[in-house]
Design an enzyme around this catalytic site. Structure first.
Site, PDB file in Angstrom:
ATOM      1  CG  ASP A   1      -2.049   1.058   1.084  1.00 48.33           C
ATOM      2  OD1 ASP A   1      -2.373   1.434  -0.074  1.00 48.33           O
ATOM      3  OD2 ASP A   1      -2.569   1.493   2.111  1.00 48.33           O
TER       4      ASP A   1
ATOM      5  CE  LYS B   1      -2.677   5.143   1.228  1.00 44.90           C
ATOM      6  NZ  LYS B   1      -4.145   4.967   1.212  1.00 44.90           N
TER       7      LYS B   1
ATOM      8  CG  ASN C   1       0.393   4.764   3.705  1.00 45.02           C
ATOM      9  OD1 ASN C   1      -0.284   5.380   4.526  1.00 45.02           O
ATOM     10  ND2 ASN C   1      -0.066   3.707   3.064  1.00 45.02           N
TER      11      ASN C   1
ATOM     12  CB  THR D   1      -4.426   3.358  -2.484  1.00 48.75           C
ATOM     13  OG1 THR D   1      -4.266   3.207  -1.065  1.00 48.75           O
ATOM     14  CG2 THR D   1      -5.216   4.618  -2.768  1.00 48.75           C
TER      15      THR D   1
ATOM     16  CG  ASP E   1      -0.892   2.444   7.172  1.00 42.28           C
ATOM     17  OD1 ASP E   1      -1.017   1.309   7.673  1.00 42.28           O
ATOM     18  OD2 ASP E   1      -1.847   3.135   6.809  1.00 42.28           O
TER      19      ASP E   1
END
Length: 481
Positions: A155, A157, A160, A195, A173
């Protein structure tokens, strides 16, 4: 440049939500952490800024509701996140300090990163090439470290990716992260996660995917966003956006250099089998500009950075850029190395006190000085410390290990990465008498089996002629009266 004390104190008060000069009246968590303002919240957790009342340092406190975790069946998920965070300690990854619990809550005490999200920076517009490259170098360094330990973020991005007070990136995260033992029999992951704008096309196909290649795709989307100021694949309709991602068609802005364009097309290759790999990224000419390794080690449960010496062939442009990143990990402090060896000039080994000797042995039974356990060996030697250290360097050189040391404490560091990091062995030399020393060998990091094999095949045979034979143990009982 370091902040003036008054400015730093003001910034910390602002982070804690304090208007004045103190935190009176704030909630105290388990008598150790003062809880400040709320930083953010999710379905199962809230994150607060906190202060360690013992050290006065700021921390981030992630509070999770036990009842919600149990109802959601997330116990294994939380345990896995804790295990992953303890496994991936790195300068560019947010650090988990400890986990605490009450009857109703679980608390993650984590590193406080005060510079905000990278998303906030890029939302103001595209970055200059050198700045974007520096963030990308740090991101790849952290991701490479995770992959070497069998951890896949899944994840990645800008939301994060946090920035510290020095402007360095910190990956955060790991709630959706996976580890290698979750891979199915076909060698792939099958959980749909991530995401939408950053998800790889093979995840959308729902036929299984390689965690490392999925992370690389996300890194490519992040790099494009940093340099262009917008996403490579975007549509208000999620379904339409997924179609664009699946097709892999995107257009690079005219200000992109050809090197950057070529790299992005390899990062955002819809075929995971031909997509660029981490080692290939590390060798890419665009990536390598201004890149400098920052090595680190963990000692006494604290992370310490070691700046690598400048390379001889570095160009003037590289020196001017001053970018730092890390793709190589050390587990021991630097004082001397086998590349630029200087005369050791070792000081006299520290002497053992009576209390040290008693802790090694039972009463006057000196066989304790020859103790051997799974991860530690201790023996006596009549040889001087410089000779022992010289022999250790010789053994390390033959085995392809690096040697680092400080005074009479020497570290042998392997280069092969694994889930537990490179094998690192610490050798400490203590003076027992003016003509006798105790040599203690311990595994500090790495795989236990690899450590045992190295000791049996390399270390013990190489040091055998320096060891004193174990004295015969004569146990007697003394009567009183």
């Amino acid at each position: 440049m370091a902040e003036p004390a008054a400015t730093k104190a003001a910034n910390e008060r602002e982070a804690m939500g304090e208007k004045g000069g103190g935190g009176r009246g704030k909630r105290l968590l388990l008598g150790r952490f003062e809880v400040g303002k709320l930083l953010g919240s999710g379905t199962f957790a809230k994150v607060y800024v906190g202060r360690n009342v013992r050290t006065d340092e700021l921390v981030a406190i992630k509070a999770l509701d036990k009842e919600s975790i149990l109802k959601g069946g997330l116990v294994a998920h939380i345990k896995r996140e804790i295990s992953i965070l303890r496994r991936v300690r790195h300068p560019y990854i947010v650090e988990l300090f400890e986990v605490m619990a009450t009857k109703t809550k679980i608390y993650f005490i984590m590193e406080f990163v005060g510079g905000g999200e990278l998303f906030s920076v890029v939302s103001k517009g595209r970055l200059c090439e050198d700045t974007g490259r520096r963030y990308f170098q740090q991101l790849i360094s952290a991701v490479a470290f995770c992959h070497a330990r069998g951890v896949y973020h899944r994840d990645l991005k800008p939301e994060n990716l946090l920035l510290d007070e020095k402007g360095d990136l910190k990956v955060s995260d790991f709630g959706l992260s996976a580890v290698a033992n979750q891979i199915r029999s076909d060698g792939l992951f099958h959980t749909f996660c991530g995401t939408p704008a950053y998800v790889a096309p093979e995840v959308l196909s729902q036929r299984g995917y390689d965690g490392a290649r999925v992370d690389i795709w996300s890194c490519g989307v992040i790099l494009f966003l940093l340099m262009a100021g917008h996403l490579p694949f975007y549509d208000r309709s999620v379904v339409a956006m997924y179609r664009k991602i699946y097709s892999g068609v995107f257009r690079c802005p005219r200000w992109f250099s050809q090197e950057l364009t070529d790299l992005l097309h390899r990062l955002l290759d819809v075929n995971p089998q031909t997509r660029i790999t981490i080692p290939e990224i590390m060798e890419n000419s665009w990536f390598k500009k201004g890149f400098r390794h920052v090595r680190f080690y963990i000692e006494d449960n604290e992370l310490h950075s070691i700046a690598e010496p400048e390379e001889d062939g570095r160009s003037q442009n590289d020196h001017e850029s001053g970018s730092e990143s890390d793709c190589s990990v050390a587990s021991c402090p630097a004082s001397f190395s086998d590349d630029h060896r200087e005369p050791l000039g070792l000081p006299r080994p520290p002497s053992l006190t009576a209390f040290d000797i008693i802790s090694f042995s039972e009463g006057f039974d000196l066989s304790g000085l020859f103790e051997e356990t799974g991860e530690m060996t201790r023996f006596l030697s009549k040889e001087p410390a410089p000779k022992i250290v010289a022999k250790l360097e010789e053994i390390a050189n033959v085995a392809g290990f690096k040697v680092r040391g400080k005074d009479c404490r020497v570290f042998l560091e392997g280069t092969r990465e694994g889930e537990k990091g490179p094998l690192t062995i610490c050798v400490e030399i203590y003076e027992l008498t003016p003509s006798m020393v105790v040599v203690e060998v311990k595994k500090k990091a790495g795989d236990e089996k690899e450590y045992e094999e190295f000791c049996i095949n390399e270390l013990k045979p190489g040091l055998k002629h320096l060891m004193c034979e174990s004295p015969p143990v004569s146990k007697t009982t003394a009567s009183i009266g």
